[in-house]
Design a protein around this motif. Structure first.
Motif, mmCIF file in Angstrom:
data_model
loop_
_atom_site.group_PDB
_atom_site.id
_atom_site.type_symbol
_atom_site.label_atom_id
_atom_site.label_comp_id
_atom_site.label_asym_id
_atom_site.label_seq_id
_atom_site.Cartn_x
_atom_site.Cartn_y
_atom_site.Cartn_z
ATOM 1 N N LEU A 130 12.757 11.544 0.060
ATOM 2 C CA LEU A 130 13.530 12.787 0.011
ATOM 3 C C LEU A 130 13.516 13.451 -1.360
ATOM 4 O O LEU A 130 14.108 14.519 -1.529
ATOM 5 C CB LEU A 130 14.996 12.506 0.393
ATOM 6 C CG LEU A 130 15.270 12.050 1.823
ATOM 7 C CD1 LEU A 130 16.765 11.858 2.022
ATOM 8 C CD2 LEU A 130 14.722 13.038 2.836
ATOM 9 N N ALA A 131 12.841 12.851 -2.321
ATOM 10 C CA ALA A 131 12.961 13.314 -3.703
ATOM 11 C C ALA A 131 12.482 14.744 -3.902
ATOM 12 O O ALA A 131 13.072 15.512 -4.654
ATOM 13 C CB ALA A 131 12.197 12.372 -4.636
ATOM 14 N N GLY A 132 11.385 15.111 -3.265
ATOM 15 C CA GLY A 132 10.878 16.467 -3.421
ATOM 16 C C GLY A 132 10.077 16.673 -4.684
ATOM 17 O O GLY A 132 9.962 17.810 -5.171
ATOM 18 N N ALA A 133 9.498 15.624 -5.240
ATOM 19 C CA ALA A 133 8.677 15.717 -6.448
ATOM 20 C C ALA A 133 7.738 14.526 -6.481
ATOM 21 O O ALA A 133 8.062 13.452 -5.959
ATOM 22 C CB ALA A 133 9.553 15.728 -7.704
ATOM 23 N N PRO A 134 6.562 14.674 -7.093
ATOM 24 C CA PRO A 134 5.647 13.530 -7.206
ATOM 25 C C PRO A 134 6.229 12.461 -8.115
ATOM 26 O O PRO A 134 7.053 12.741 -8.993
ATOM 27 C CB PRO A 134 4.381 14.157 -7.803
ATOM 28 C CG PRO A 134 4.841 15.396 -8.489
ATOM 29 C CD PRO A 134 5.995 15.908 -7.686
ATOM 30 N N PRO A 160 0.817 -1.225 0.000
ATOM 31 C CA PRO A 160 0.000 0.000 0.000
ATOM 32 C C PRO A 160 0.847 1.271 0.000
ATOM 33 O O PRO A 160 0.419 2.307 -0.514
ATOM 34 C CB PRO A 160 -0.814 -0.114 1.292
ATOM 35 C CG PRO A 160 -0.042 -1.039 2.161
ATOM 36 C CD PRO A 160 0.618 -2.003 1.245
ATOM 37 N N ARG A 161 2.045 1.204 0.550
ATOM 38 C CA ARG A 161 2.915 2.379 0.577
ATOM 39 C C ARG A 161 3.320 2.768 -0.852
ATOM 40 O O ARG A 161 3.301 3.951 -1.203
ATOM 41 C CB ARG A 161 4.150 2.062 1.426
ATOM 42 C CG ARG A 161 4.975 3.277 1.794
ATOM 43 C CD ARG A 161 6.147 2.868 2.677
ATOM 44 N NE ARG A 161 6.948 4.011 3.069
ATOM 45 C CZ ARG A 161 6.769 4.724 4.169
ATOM 46 N NH1 ARG A 161 5.790 4.397 5.003
ATOM 47 N NH2 ARG A 161 7.544 5.757 4.450
ATOM 48 N N LEU A 162 3.698 1.791 -1.657
ATOM 49 C CA LEU A 162 4.050 2.061 -3.052
ATOM 50 C C LEU A 162 2.824 2.478 -3.855
ATOM 51 O O LEU A 162 2.873 3.398 -4.674
ATOM 52 C CB LEU A 162 4.707 0.834 -3.676
ATOM 53 C CG LEU A 162 6.077 0.424 -3.117
ATOM 54 C CD1 LEU A 162 6.566 -0.845 -3.796
ATOM 55 C CD2 LEU A 162 7.101 1.531 -3.288
ATOM 56 N N ALA A 163 1.711 1.803 -3.605
ATOM 57 C CA ALA A 163 0.478 2.127 -4.337
ATOM 58 C C ALA A 163 0.046 3.565 -4.068
ATOM 59 O O ALA A 163 -0.436 4.263 -4.971
ATOM 60 C CB ALA A 163 -0.628 1.151 -3.952
ATOM 61 N N ALA A 164 0.225 4.022 -2.837
ATOM 62 C CA ALA A 164 -0.162 5.392 -2.491
ATOM 63 C C ALA A 164 0.647 6.426 -3.258
ATOM 64 O O ALA A 164 0.189 7.545 -3.475
ATOM 65 C CB ALA A 164 0.006 5.607 -0.984
ATOM 66 N N ASP A 165 1.842 6.047 -3.687
ATOM 67 C CA ASP A 165 2.686 6.944 -4.471
ATOM 68 C C ASP A 165 2.451 6.812 -5.971
ATOM 69 O O ASP A 165 3.118 7.476 -6.765
ATOM 70 C CB ASP A 165 4.159 6.672 -4.177
ATOM 71 C CG ASP A 165 4.637 7.397 -2.928
ATOM 72 O OD1 ASP A 165 3.894 8.266 -2.434
ATOM 73 O OD2 ASP A 165 5.752 7.101 -2.457
ATOM 74 N N GLY A 166 1.535 5.933 -6.359
ATOM 75 C CA GLY A 166 1.227 5.793 -7.772
ATOM 76 C C GLY A 166 1.896 4.644 -8.480
ATOM 77 O O GLY A 166 1.822 4.541 -9.710
ATOM 78 N N VAL A 167 2.566 3.763 -7.731
ATOM 79 C CA VAL A 167 3.161 2.583 -8.356
ATOM 80 C C VAL A 167 2.059 1.561 -8.591
ATOM 81 O O VAL A 167 1.344 1.190 -7.650
ATOM 82 C CB VAL A 167 4.257 1.962 -7.456
ATOM 83 C CG1 VAL A 167 4.906 0.768 -8.153
ATOM 84 C CG2 VAL A 167 5.314 3.007 -7.105
#
Length: 448
Positions: free
Chosen positions: A271-275, A143-150
């Protein structure tokens, strides 16, 4: 070649072994030029073909590389255990090290409390077969990856010992020596050296701040590249991040090459600072890698890899034949850090600090008429007319930066500046030094 070191040998095997010994002992630093083939052949009283064969073998194993008209040089990270590091030149005392590419240790979260928690509750002993990727890690990662759009609907998950370990396993599971891999140019130096060590050819794909150029990727795939490695955000060294529009364009290019292995690297993660804008799954073989080292520290040598079932099965299968698994202590530690609200807050604060430094750096450079790339992550890329001169003048001014030759294949010269050690108050002085180092010869570089 260092004056004190003499290459010896009467045949190709002896000559290549002599050069390798010089690299192993540290008589060659990275970038050291080797003698021209005919010159060395004359010195050793052998045929040029013999020297050429020795150089060919060293190139095949990733020890040396061709450097255009400059001849042949030692790679930045040859696959040989050496007495001293060859990746970076030593940084003199009193010089601020902006060359490392490492996160700011001052803002890394402490893992001591998490270590105590897992020590108090390690659970039942883990058997060999059950330790490839712990169910707890998979349950939280999905779910952590899915929440970021993976796209995780049909994805499998594995754990590896960091990003480069995952990439190596993916490439060796799908490709053969001599195959071509499309890579960003400029791109991650460690990846370029890994490809050379695996006897894989790097096909350069030009990039801008929105990611790889679609037409350049199309050309690389048309030329026979069987895999494509892309950094989705916080690209090293330029700080590029794949935009939504560019991701759609790249998917279109990849969709006509379903046989290509797509590897997406999200090394900076929180830490990326971008979607995040994922490209896959668009080909038959796809993997997305998220490392824990940047946000949580280099000691957390673990990455989560998601991808199609066959690709992940190949990665796990290779692990079973070699190292076996990633330590369950590391897996439990990552789970604990992911669930810790205080750690999450600290990482979020660190990301905001990097964003502030990036913006101040870009603003200071703009005020001095300088162009700098680095919208995300912890590195900035500055194009320069002469890398050697720029690196030398900045070192004299008190700043160590990484020469672009470590990262470039065919793109123009540049230098990489790691922003992690910078305090906000020191940015104007750095910008002044860079302006002088990249300006016309004859200017005096101010001391820091």
């Amino acid at each position: 070649m260092p004056a004190q070191y003499q290459v010896t040998g009467d045949n190709a095997a002896e000559i290549s072994a002599s050069i390798e010994s010089g690299v192993m002992r540290g008589d060659f630093v990275w970038g050291s030029p080797l003698p021209a083939i005919r010159a060395l052949a004359g010195d050793l009283s052998v045929s040029p073909a013999t020297v050429a064969k020795a150089y060919q073998e060293l190139r095949r194993r990733g020890v040396i590389e061709a450097d255009g008209r400059k001849g042949t040089r030692v790679r930045s990270r040859p696959p040989i255990a050496t007495e001293r590091s060859l990746m970076r030149l030593p940084v003199p005392e009193g010089v601020l090290d902006l060359s490392s590419g490492e996160p700011d240790v001052r803002v890394l979260p402490s893992i001591s409390s998490a270590l105590r928690r897992i020590a108090d509750d390690t659970g039942p002993p883990q058997g060999y077969a059950s330790a490839i990727a712990m169910p707890e890690l998979i349950d939280i990662a999905r779910p952590r990856l899915a929440a970021d759009g993976v796209p995780m609907e049909n994805a499998a998950i594995a754990a590896t010992s960091g990003t480069l370990d995952a990439i190596e396993r993916l490439l060796t599971a799908h490709l053969r020596p001599g195959d071509a891999v499309a890579v960003e140019d400029p791109g991650w130096a460690n990846l370029l050296d890994l490809l050379a060590a695996l006897d894989l050819r790097a096909f350069p794909v030009t990039i801008d701040q929105e990611g790889p150029h679609p037409e350049s990727l199309a050309a690389a795939l048309h030329s026979g590249a069987r895999a494509f490695v892309v950094t989705v955000r916080a690209q090293n060294p330029t700080g590029a991040a794949v935009s939504a529009a560019r991701a759609a364009q790249l998917r279109g290019v990849l969709s006509v090459k379903p046989e290509v292995l797509l590897i997406e690297d999200d090394h900076a993660a929180e830490l990326a600072g971008a979607p995040l804008h994922c490209l896959g799954p668009v080909t038959e073989s796809w993997a997305f890698i998220r490392s824990a080292s940047k946000p949580f520290g280099p000691d957390l040598r673990i990455a989560v890899v998601a991808g199609d079932e066959t690709t992940i099965a190949r990665v796990v299968g290779r692990m079973r034949l070699g190292t076996g698994w990633v330590s369950t202590v590391l897996q439990r530690l990552l789970v604990c850090l992911w669930l810790d609200e205080e750690v999450t807050s600290l990482v979020r604060h660190a990301a905001a600090g990097y964003a502030r430094r990036r913006e101040l750096l870009r603003e200071a450079f703009r005020e001095r008429g300088l162009a700098v790339e680095g919208a995300t992550g912890i590195n900035a890329w500055v194009r320069v007319p002469d890398e050697t001169r720029a690196v030398g003048l900045l070192r004299d001014a008190g700043y160590a930066v990484a020469p672009g030759s470590l990262f470039r294949i065919s793109t123009p010269p540049g230098v990489r500046i790691t922003i992690s050690p910078l305090d906000e108050s020191s940015i104007p002085a750095l910008a002044d030094a860079v302006a002088t180092a990249t300006g016309p010869p004859g200017l005096t570089t101010p001391s820091r």
